[in-house]
Design a protein around this motif. Structure first.
Motif: not given
Length: 261
Positions: A158-169, A73-82
């Protein structure tokens, strides 16, 4: 005379209607190609998708789509994978901000509706940190956000990927801070059973149509979903600041995160 009258009637058809019809026809055709991708994924993974943020032995963030070797990704997310792998949780914060964090698991839409029912009068903005997940739950959350006339936000790193942009919209006002990670890719069946060709075709076509119609209703440009359809589910198309604005996924230019002091 009848031919002339028919021609005149066609001329009077609004260009926007023609463009919209052509767009949805293209999406229907794209469903066929999505079917092929899904069958290939099922064959290679015994029915499981290559990208699933809930699986601990797989990356939360797929690599970016590039012409050469996949990059991160262009930057690393601020949250852990967990944190990102956990089923979505909701945390009401000061200023009417509701943080929706974690994977959009099956049932996240119902839990979100319960949260809004219980504390919705205090919520003005929903902010996301999620690798995506269930499309059906994402659509339900997005529709409720618009129904309640809430705003949405993705903070820096913060991350908003895959189906998350649908919610964001679903947000009336949609804000992404600089270095927010927003990415899209093809939807896929998350079931453990390998879909039959007929089931995969039905899933691809119905899901493509539902998501495209919803994004259109939310005022998001078709270019966003076209990029998603072109991106395999084990890759992400990370949206640039310009694309966020051009596709109308955000309603204002990318914002800079505020700092205290």
């Amino acid at each position: 005379m009848r031919i002339d009258e028919a021609f005149k009637a066609l001329v009077r058809i609004d260009d926007g209607v023609l463009m919209r019809g052509a767009f949805f026809a293209m999406l229907a055709a794209a469903g066929v190609f999505l079917l092929i991708d899904m069958r290939e994924i099922a064959a290679m993974n015994d029915g499981l998708p290559r990208f699933d943020p809930m699986l601990e032995d797989r990356p939360v963030l797929p690599p970016a789509v590039t012409e050469a070797a996949p990059n991160g990704p262009p930057v690393q997310p601020g949250s852990s994978d967990e944190v990102l792998r956990q089923p979505m949780k909701f945390d009401l914060r000061p200023g009417g901000v509701l943080l929706a964090e974690g994977t959009i698991d099956l049932g996240a839409g119902s839990r979100f509706a319960e949260e809004i029912e219980a504390r919705g009068e205090y919520v003005r903005t929903v902010t996301f940190n999620s690798p995506g997940g269930s499309v059906d739950d994402a659509l339900a959350m997005s529709k409720l956000i618009r129904e309640k006339k809430l705003d949405t936000k993705v903070a820096a790193k913060a991350l908003c990927a895959s189906s998350c942009p649908i919610v964001f919209a679903g947000g009336v006002a949609r804000v992404a801070e600089k270095d927010a990670l927003i990415g899209v890719h093809q939807v896929f069946s998350g079931g453990e059973e390998r879909p039959t060709p007929a089931q995969a075709m039905s899933f691809a076509q119905s899901t493509t149509a539902r998501v495209a119609r919803h994004l259109d209703t939310m005022g998001v440009g078709p270019g966003l979903w076209i990029n998603a359809l072109e991106t395999p589910p084990d890759r992400l198309y990370y949206l640039t600041e310009k694309e966020l604005v051009d596709f109308h996924l955000t309603t204002e230019p990318v914002a800079t995160a505020k700092t205290d002091g």
